[in-house]
Design a protein around this motif. Sequence first.
Motif, PDB file in Angstrom:
ATOM      1  N   VAL A 248     -15.095   0.780 -18.556  1.00 46.73           N
ATOM      2  CA  VAL A 248     -15.596  -0.367 -17.787  1.00 46.73           C
ATOM      3  C   VAL A 248     -14.904  -0.428 -16.424  1.00 46.73           C
ATOM      4  N   ILE A 249     -13.605  -0.211 -16.410  1.00 47.74           N
ATOM      5  CA  ILE A 249     -12.848  -0.202 -15.150  1.00 47.74           C
ATOM      6  C   ILE A 249     -13.429   0.857 -14.211  1.00 47.74           C
ATOM      7  N   ALA A 250     -13.699   2.036 -14.732  1.00 48.09           N
ATOM      8  CA  ALA A 250     -14.266   3.112 -13.906  1.00 48.09           C
ATOM      9  C   ALA A 250     -15.676   2.770 -13.440  1.00 48.09           C
ATOM     10  N   TYR A 251     -16.527   2.270 -14.351  1.00 49.77           N
ATOM     11  CA  TYR A 251     -17.901   1.921 -13.984  1.00 49.77           C
ATOM     12  C   TYR A 251     -17.940   0.838 -12.906  1.00 49.77           C
ATOM     13  N   LYS A 252     -16.997  -0.084 -12.965  1.00 51.31           N
ATOM     14  CA  LYS A 252     -16.965  -1.165 -11.979  1.00 51.31           C
ATOM     15  C   LYS A 252     -16.243  -0.750 -10.695  1.00 51.31           C
ATOM     16  N   LYS A 253     -15.818   0.514 -10.625  1.00 50.68           N
ATOM     17  CA  LYS A 253     -15.152   1.072  -9.447  1.00 50.68           C
ATOM     18  C   LYS A 253     -13.877   0.295  -9.072  1.00 50.68           C
ATOM     19  N   ILE A 254     -13.139  -0.097 -10.106  1.00 49.80           N
ATOM     20  CA  ILE A 254     -11.845  -0.743  -9.908  1.00 49.80           C
ATOM     21  C   ILE A 254     -10.809   0.366  -9.869  1.00 49.80           C
ATOM     22  N   LEU A 255      -9.998   0.372  -8.844  1.00 50.41           N
ATOM     23  CA  LEU A 255      -8.965   1.390  -8.689  1.00 50.41           C
ATOM     24  C   LEU A 255      -7.874   1.148  -9.728  1.00 50.41           C
ATOM     25  N   LEU A 256      -7.568   2.190 -10.522  1.00 48.27           N
ATOM     26  CA  LEU A 256      -6.569   2.091 -11.577  1.00 48.27           C
ATOM     27  C   LEU A 256      -5.369   2.940 -11.172  1.00 48.27           C
ATOM     28  N   LEU A 257      -4.223   2.293 -11.030  1.00 48.29           N
ATOM     29  CA  LEU A 257      -3.010   2.964 -10.568  1.00 48.29           C
ATOM     30  C   LEU A 257      -1.913   2.861 -11.614  1.00 48.29           C
ATOM     31  N   TYR A 258      -1.263   3.976 -11.892  1.00 51.14           N
ATOM     32  CA  TYR A 258      -0.118   4.005 -12.806  1.00 51.14           C
ATOM     33  C   TYR A 258       1.139   4.149 -11.965  1.00 51.14           C
ATOM     34  N   GLU A 259       2.046   3.196 -12.122  1.00 50.35           N
ATOM     35  CA  GLU A 259       3.237   3.151 -11.281  1.00 50.35           C
ATOM     36  C   GLU A 259       4.458   2.771 -12.110  1.00 50.35           C
ATOM     37  N   ASP A 260       5.632   3.027 -11.563  1.00 54.53           N
ATOM     38  CA  ASP A 260       6.862   2.510 -12.158  1.00 54.53           C
ATOM     39  C   ASP A 260       7.005   1.066 -11.704  1.00 54.53           C
ATOM     40  N   LEU A 261       6.871   0.138 -12.636  1.00 53.22           N
ATOM     41  CA  LEU A 261       6.892  -1.286 -12.298  1.00 53.22           C
ATOM     42  C   LEU A 261       8.090  -2.018 -12.896  1.00 53.22           C
ATOM     43  N   GLY A 262       9.070  -1.285 -13.374  1.00 54.20           N
ATOM     44  CA  GLY A 262      10.240  -1.930 -13.954  1.00 54.20           C
ATOM     45  C   GLY A 262       9.870  -2.710 -15.203  1.00 54.20           C
ATOM     46  N   SER A 263      10.173  -3.998 -15.193  1.00 53.75           N
ATOM     47  CA  SER A 263       9.923  -4.830 -16.376  1.00 53.75           C
ATOM     48  C   SER A 263       8.519  -5.436 -16.384  1.00 53.75           C
ATOM     49  N   ILE A 264       7.721  -5.176 -15.361  1.00 56.04           N
ATOM     50  CA  ILE A 264       6.356  -5.719 -15.273  1.00 56.04           C
ATOM     51  C   ILE A 264       5.397  -4.758 -15.963  1.00 56.04           C
ATOM     52  N   ASN A 265       4.558  -5.279 -16.845  1.00 52.04           N
ATOM     53  CA  ASN A 265       3.574  -4.438 -17.543  1.00 52.04           C
ATOM     54  C   ASN A 265       2.447  -4.008 -16.622  1.00 52.04           C
ATOM     55  N   GLY A 266       2.016  -4.908 -15.751  1.00 56.60           N
ATOM     56  CA  GLY A 266       0.928  -4.590 -14.847  1.00 56.60           C
ATOM     57  C   GLY A 266       0.505  -5.811 -14.066  1.00 56.60           C
ATOM     58  N   TYR A 267      -0.368  -5.604 -13.108  1.00 55.59           N
ATOM     59  CA  TYR A 267      -0.915  -6.715 -12.344  1.00 55.59           C
ATOM     60  C   TYR A 267      -2.236  -6.300 -11.709  1.00 55.59           C
ATOM     61  N   TYR A 268      -3.014  -7.310 -11.338  1.00 60.13           N
ATOM     62  CA  TYR A 268      -4.298  -7.119 -10.679  1.00 60.13           C
ATOM     63  C   TYR A 268      -4.161  -7.570  -9.236  1.00 60.13           C
ATOM     64  N   SER A 269      -4.793  -6.845  -8.320  1.00 59.92           N
ATOM     65  CA  SER A 269      -4.801  -7.282  -6.926  1.00 59.92           C
ATOM     66  C   SER A 269      -6.160  -6.969  -6.305  1.00 59.92           C
ATOM     67  N   LEU A 270      -6.442  -7.696  -5.247  1.00 58.18           N
ATOM     68  CA  LEU A 270      -7.654  -7.487  -4.461  1.00 58.18           C
ATOM     69  C   LEU A 270      -7.198  -7.268  -3.024  1.00 58.18           C
ATOM     70  N   ILE A 271      -7.332  -6.036  -2.545  1.00 64.35           N
ATOM     71  CA  ILE A 271      -6.871  -5.688  -1.206  1.00 64.35           C
ATOM     72  C   ILE A 271      -8.052  -5.119  -0.426  1.00 64.35           C
ATOM     73  N   LEU A 272      -8.389  -5.783   0.673  1.00 69.26           N
ATOM     74  CA  LEU A 272      -9.521  -5.376   1.508  1.00 69.26           C
ATOM     75  C   LEU A 272     -10.779  -5.161   0.670  1.00 69.26           C
ATOM     76  N   ARG A 273     -11.061  -6.130  -0.193  1.00 75.18           N
ATOM     77  CA  ARG A 273     -12.232  -6.156  -1.075  1.00 75.18           C
ATOM     78  C   ARG A 273     -12.244  -5.046  -2.118  1.00 75.18           C
ATOM     79  N   GLN A 274     -11.131  -4.343  -2.270  1.00 72.39           N
ATOM     80  CA  GLN A 274     -11.012  -3.308  -3.299  1.00 72.39           C
ATOM     81  C   GLN A 274     -10.191  -3.859  -4.460  1.00 72.39           C
ATOM     82  N   LYS A 275     -10.839  -3.988  -5.624  1.00 67.80           N
ATOM     83  CA  LYS A 275     -10.125  -4.445  -6.807  1.00 67.80           C
ATOM     84  C   LYS A 275      -9.216  -3.325  -7.300  1.00 67.80           C
ATOM     85  N   GLN A 276      -7.977  -3.709  -7.662  1.00 71.99           N
ATOM     86  CA  GLN A 276      -6.996  -2.735  -8.117  1.00 71.99           C
ATOM     87  C   GLN A 276      -6.269  -3.257  -9.345  1.00 71.99           C
ATOM     88  N   ILE A 277      -6.078  -2.370 -10.301  1.00 72.40           N
ATOM     89  CA  ILE A 277      -5.280  -2.680 -11.475  1.00 72.40           C
ATOM     90  C   ILE A 277      -4.091  -1.733 -11.464  1.00 72.40           C
TER      91      ILE A 277
END
Length: 143
Positions: A22-51
């Motif tokens: 669903v994330i891919a079909y909706k063209k939401i950018l999925l990023l895997y990062e070192d986030l320390g103690s944070i599991n994840g977050y959602y952001s909207l940057i320049l109309r691009q949804k990012q997880i």
Amino acid sequence: MDIRREVAYLKRYYKTDDPFDVIAYKKILLLYEDLGSINGYYSLILRQKQIHINRNLSCSQQRFTATHELGHAILHPKANTPFLLANTYQSVDRLEIEANKFAVEFLISDDDLWECMRCRDFSIEQTARYLGYHKKLIELRLK
């Protein structure tokens, strides 16, 4: 918004019960990062949804986190919870509960619950352990 109905629509429309599809079909950018103690977050940057997902989580934790953040992308597309937490007195509890509700509705089918609660006669605690989720998430799914 009726979360249960929204989840059913997404699964039917995209013909999948995989949140990563669903994330891919909706063209939401999925990023895997070192986030320390944070599991994840959602952001909207320049109309691009990012997880953003913490790459150090287990596969099952990444799946739940991605689905939770997909919930934010669908239910609260313009809300910036990290900003709200850091810069305002506005509570984000409702947003987080709704995203959790979205995730458990998406990931735990009625059939899985029926199997555990009726056929196996499991308690909520046993169902949580069997399915691999926290008891509070199973309780949220049952509401």
